[in-house]
Scaffold this motif. Structure first.
Motif, PDB file in Angstrom:
ATOM      1  N   SER A 198       0.818  -1.210   0.000  1.00  0.00           N
ATOM      2  CA  SER A 198       0.000   0.000   0.000  1.00  0.00           C
ATOM      3  C   SER A 198       0.852   1.261   0.000  1.00  0.00           C
ATOM      4  CB  SER A 198      -0.931   0.015   1.214  1.00  0.00           C
ATOM      5  OG  SER A 198      -1.632   1.244   1.314  1.00  0.00           O
ATOM      6  N   SER A 199       1.738   1.378   0.978  1.00  0.00           N
ATOM      7  CA  SER A 199       2.534   2.597   1.078  1.00  0.00           C
ATOM      8  C   SER A 199       3.667   2.372   2.056  1.00  0.00           C
ATOM      9  CB  SER A 199       1.667   3.772   1.562  1.00  0.00           C
ATOM     10  OG  SER A 199       1.156   3.512   2.859  1.00  0.00           O
ATOM     11  N   SER A 200       4.593   3.305   2.049  1.00  0.00           N
ATOM     12  CA  SER A 200       5.660   3.327   3.047  1.00  0.00           C
ATOM     13  C   SER A 200       5.598   4.659   3.765  1.00  0.00           C
ATOM     14  CB  SER A 200       7.036   3.156   2.397  1.00  0.00           C
ATOM     15  OG  SER A 200       7.162   1.889   1.803  1.00  0.00           O
ATOM     16  N   LYS A 201       5.842   4.614   5.057  1.00  0.00           N
ATOM     17  CA  LYS A 201       5.834   5.836   5.847  1.00  0.00           C
ATOM     18  C   LYS A 201       7.090   5.916   6.698  1.00  0.00           C
ATOM     19  CE  LYS A 201       0.791   6.311   6.141  1.00  0.00           C
ATOM     20  NZ  LYS A 201      -0.385   6.430   7.049  1.00  0.00           N
ATOM     21  N   LEU A 202       7.511   7.135   6.912  1.00  0.00           N
ATOM     22  CA  LEU A 202       8.605   7.395   7.826  1.00  0.00           C
ATOM     23  C   LEU A 202       8.021   7.844   9.154  1.00  0.00           C
ATOM     24  CD1 LEU A 202      11.002   9.364   5.458  1.00  0.00           C
ATOM     25  CD2 LEU A 202      11.175   6.966   6.129  1.00  0.00           C
ATOM     26  N   GLN A 203       8.427   7.209  10.229  1.00  0.00           N
ATOM     27  CA  GLN A 203       8.053   7.683  11.552  1.00  0.00           C
ATOM     28  C   GLN A 203       9.065   8.744  11.971  1.00  0.00           C
ATOM     29  OE1 GLN A 203       7.424   4.619  14.448  1.00  0.00           O
ATOM     30  NE2 GLN A 203       5.741   3.691  13.316  1.00  0.00           N
ATOM     31  N   MET A 204       8.548   9.880  12.412  1.00  0.00           N
ATOM     32  CA  MET A 204       9.397  11.009  12.796  1.00  0.00           C
ATOM     33  C   MET A 204       9.086  11.392  14.236  1.00  0.00           C
ATOM     34  SD  MET A 204       9.208  13.326   9.306  1.00  0.00           S
ATOM     35  CE  MET A 204      10.794  14.139   9.623  1.00  0.00           C
ATOM     36  N   MET A 205      10.090  11.908  14.919  1.00  0.00           N
ATOM     37  CA  MET A 205       9.926  12.201  16.336  1.00  0.00           C
ATOM     38  C   MET A 205      10.715  13.453  16.713  1.00  0.00           C
ATOM     39  SD  MET A 205      10.576   9.586  19.533  1.00  0.00           S
ATOM     40  CE  MET A 205      12.327   9.378  19.132  1.00  0.00           C
ATOM     41  N   THR A 206      10.174  14.199  17.673  1.00  0.00           N
ATOM     42  CA  THR A 206      10.881  15.326  18.266  1.00  0.00           C
ATOM     43  C   THR A 206      10.559  15.361  19.751  1.00  0.00           C
ATOM     44  OG1 THR A 206      11.371  17.693  18.041  1.00  0.00           O
ATOM     45  CG2 THR A 206       9.048  17.050  17.930  1.00  0.00           C
ATOM     46  N   ALA A 207      11.381  16.019  20.505  1.00  0.00           N
ATOM     47  CA  ALA A 207      11.210  16.041  21.957  1.00  0.00           C
ATOM     48  C   ALA A 207      10.013  16.896  22.355  1.00  0.00           C
ATOM     49  CB  ALA A 207      12.473  16.576  22.626  1.00  0.00           C
ATOM     50  N   ALA A 208       9.332  16.476  23.417  1.00  0.00           N
ATOM     51  CA  ALA A 208       8.328  17.337  24.036  1.00  0.00           C
ATOM     52  C   ALA A 208       9.070  18.475  24.732  1.00  0.00           C
ATOM     53  CB  ALA A 208       7.507  16.541  25.045  1.00  0.00           C
ATOM     54  N   GLN A 209       8.706  19.694  24.409  1.00  0.00           N
ATOM     55  CA  GLN A 209       9.426  20.812  24.996  1.00  0.00           C
ATOM     56  C   GLN A 209       8.558  22.059  25.012  1.00  0.00           C
ATOM     57  OE1 GLN A 209      12.652  20.700  22.124  1.00  0.00           O
ATOM     58  NE2 GLN A 209      11.877  22.520  21.090  1.00  0.00           N
ATOM     59  N   GLN A 210       8.929  22.982  25.865  1.00  0.00           N
ATOM     60  CA  GLN A 210       8.154  24.197  26.029  1.00  0.00           C
ATOM     61  C   GLN A 210       8.557  25.223  24.984  1.00  0.00           C
ATOM     62  OE1 GLN A 210       8.208  25.660  30.036  1.00  0.00           O
ATOM     63  NE2 GLN A 210       6.239  26.685  29.786  1.00  0.00           N
ATOM     64  N   GLU A 211       7.587  25.686  24.226  1.00  0.00           N
ATOM     65  CA  GLU A 211       7.780  26.739  23.223  1.00  0.00           C
ATOM     66  C   GLU A 211       6.983  27.958  23.684  1.00  0.00           C
ATOM     67  OE1 GLU A 211       9.638  26.531  20.554  1.00  0.00           O
ATOM     68  OE2 GLU A 211       9.876  24.402  20.067  1.00  0.00           O
ATOM     69  N   ASN A 212       7.591  29.126  23.631  1.00  0.00           N
ATOM     70  CA  ASN A 212       6.971  30.297  24.255  1.00  0.00           C
ATOM     71  C   ASN A 212       6.365  31.293  23.277  1.00  0.00           C
ATOM     72  OD1 ASN A 212       7.753  29.500  26.919  1.00  0.00           O
ATOM     73  ND2 ASN A 212       9.843  30.189  26.465  1.00  0.00           N
ATOM     74  N   ASP A 213       6.464  31.035  21.983  1.00  0.00           N
ATOM     75  CA  ASP A 213       6.051  32.070  21.032  1.00  0.00           C
ATOM     76  C   ASP A 213       4.930  31.606  20.102  1.00  0.00           C
ATOM     77  OD1 ASP A 213       7.708  30.254  19.833  1.00  0.00           O
ATOM     78  OD2 ASP A 213       8.807  31.712  18.627  1.00  0.00           O
ATOM     79  N   VAL A 214       3.996  30.800  20.608  1.00  0.00           N
ATOM     80  CA  VAL A 214       2.831  30.408  19.811  1.00  0.00           C
ATOM     81  C   VAL A 214       1.951  31.639  19.622  1.00  0.00           C
ATOM     82  CG1 VAL A 214       0.806  28.935  19.693  1.00  0.00           C
ATOM     83  CG2 VAL A 214       2.937  28.050  20.655  1.00  0.00           C
ATOM     84  N   GLU A 215       1.566  31.918  18.366  1.00  0.00           N
ATOM     85  CA  GLU A 215       0.975  33.215  18.033  1.00  0.00           C
ATOM     86  C   GLU A 215      -0.536  33.180  17.837  1.00  0.00           C
ATOM     87  OE1 GLU A 215       3.118  34.487  14.636  1.00  0.00           O
ATOM     88  OE2 GLU A 215       5.023  34.765  15.712  1.00  0.00           O
ATOM     89  N   PHE A 216      -1.199  32.102  18.201  1.00  0.00           N
ATOM     90  CA  PHE A 216      -2.650  32.086  18.069  1.00  0.00           C
ATOM     91  C   PHE A 216      -3.237  31.186  19.147  1.00  0.00           C
ATOM     92  CE2 PHE A 216      -0.995  29.234  14.635  1.00  0.00           C
ATOM     93  CZ  PHE A 216      -1.183  28.042  15.306  1.00  0.00           C
ATOM     94  N   ASN A 217      -4.550  31.157  19.214  1.00  0.00           N
ATOM     95  CA  ASN A 217      -5.233  30.343  20.207  1.00  0.00           C
ATOM     96  C   ASN A 217      -5.532  28.957  19.652  1.00  0.00           C
ATOM     97  OD1 ASN A 217      -5.394  32.461  22.132  1.00  0.00           O
ATOM     98  ND2 ASN A 217      -7.132  33.324  21.024  1.00  0.00           N
ATOM     99  N   VAL A 218      -5.451  27.964  20.500  1.00  0.00           N
ATOM    100  CA  VAL A 218      -5.832  26.594  20.148  1.00  0.00           C
ATOM    101  C   VAL A 218      -6.830  26.120  21.194  1.00  0.00           C
ATOM    102  CG1 VAL A 218      -5.054  24.233  19.764  1.00  0.00           C
ATOM    103  CG2 VAL A 218      -3.577  26.151  19.118  1.00  0.00           C
ATOM    104  N   ARG A 219      -7.913  25.552  20.738  1.00  0.00           N
ATOM    105  CA  ARG A 219      -8.965  25.095  21.651  1.00  0.00           C
ATOM    106  C   ARG A 219      -9.531  23.774  21.155  1.00  0.00           C
ATOM    107  NH1 ARG A 219     -13.519  25.655  18.805  1.00  0.00           N
ATOM    108  NH2 ARG A 219     -13.840  27.458  17.413  1.00  0.00           N
ATOM    109  N   PRO A 220     -10.241  23.038  22.012  1.00  0.00           N
ATOM    110  CA  PRO A 220     -10.887  21.794  21.560  1.00  0.00           C
ATOM    111  C   PRO A 220     -11.932  22.068  20.484  1.00  0.00           C
ATOM    112  CG  PRO A 220     -10.770  21.859  23.949  1.00  0.00           C
ATOM    113  CD  PRO A 220     -10.364  23.221  23.474  1.00  0.00           C
TER     114      PRO A 220
END
Length: 287
Positions: free
Chosen positions: A136-158
């Motif tokens: 069917s397909s091939s996928k690459l699993q990618m990962m980055t560390a959980a970390q605190q970012e301080n400059d998110v420029e918009f609101n995120v809500r459920p």
């Protein structure tokens, strides 16, 4: 040789966990595959995990020699599965026995779909093709560390029901999904306690969405898209920062996702956002 097969559900008892760990470690030394991860070791003790196992024992030696794990990771009634077989017991037809057990388990659970997850070994691909599966397909699993970012420029809500129309548009633009497919997807996500749908807003306008699921101490991005008219404005980059923040807030280890190998634009974006490739997996489906 006398062998017998059986199915089991979560959680696994202590003895079975020990036997499965030994099987995975023995096979890993030959194949170089982290079978403990592929068989979802971290969920073996969880009562609410959606999935099942097929085990094959050598009765003469009272030994677990093969196993298959079918796992509904995101509560969508579609199972991804992998198998592991003791190297000395390969090429005697145990693969077919495992797949027969899989089919029976899927039928019992009225599964809506299945997909085999395999590594790069050619012999496994040949087994699947002989059993009626096609690549069917091939996928690459990618990962980055959980970390605190301080400059998110918009609101995120459920996600809220009033967001449905714009989310349907985004899913159509991003993935070609039909409106009813998006509605069903959101309903299934809502049923699963570890999965969530979030929307990003600018001046009260929904401009992007992301769905996440907590799995094995990691926050998975399961879908991610931006309103077509709002692309290339830094919204996607900011939403990734928000996801890293969310993983950090939940005290999870990392953020993880899958990207199809052909999606060069997405691969480039996630690499720029700090993700690294950790594994390639191939997916096979029933012909």
């Amino acid at each position: 040789m006398n062998v017998f097969a059986m199915k089991a559900t979560y959680p696994l008892d202590t003895l079975t966990q020990q036997e499965l760990t030994q099987l995975c470690e023995d096979a890993a030394r030959t194949d170089g595959v982290n079978y403990l991860e592929w068989m979802h070791e971290q969920d073996w003790n969880e009562w609410d995990t959606r999935g099942f196992f097929v085990f094959i024992y050598d009765e003469d030696h009272d030994r677990l020699v093969a196993a298959l794990s079918a796992f509904d990771a995101f509560g969508l009634h579609a199972y991804e599965w992998s198998m592991v077989i003791e190297p000395l017991y390969r090429s005697i037809g145990l693969e077919e026995v495992l797949i027969d057990g899989l089919k029976h388990g899927l039928e019992e659970r009225q599964a809506t779909g299945e997909m085999a997850v395999v590594d790069q070994r050619q012999e496994m691909k040949q087994v699947l093709e002989q059993q009626g599966y096609v690549y069917s397909s091939s996928k690459l699993q990618m990962m980055t560390a959980a970390q605190q970012e301080n400059d998110v420029e918009f609101n995120v809500r459920p996600y809220q029901p009033d967001d449905l129309q714009v989310v349907q548009q985004m899913m159509s633009d991003g993935f070609g999904d039909l409106p009813e497919e998006t509605e069903e997807f959101i309903a299934l996500m809502d049923e699963e306690s570890s999965s969530h749908v979030f929307v990003a807003t600018q001046q009260d306008e929904v401009v992007a969405m992301v769905t996440t699921a907590v799995l094995e101490r990691q926050l998975w991005i399961t879908s991610f898209t931006t309103l077509a008219s709002k692309r290339r404005q830094g919204i996607a980059s900011n939403l990734v920062k928000w996801v890293k923040n969310e993983a950090y807030r939940q005290q999870l280890e990392s953020v993880r996702l899958e990207v199809e190998t052909e999606n060069i634009e997405a691969l480039t974006f996630y690499k720029q956002a700090g993700f690294e490739v950790v594994e390639q997996v191939d997916y096979y489906i029933v012909k």
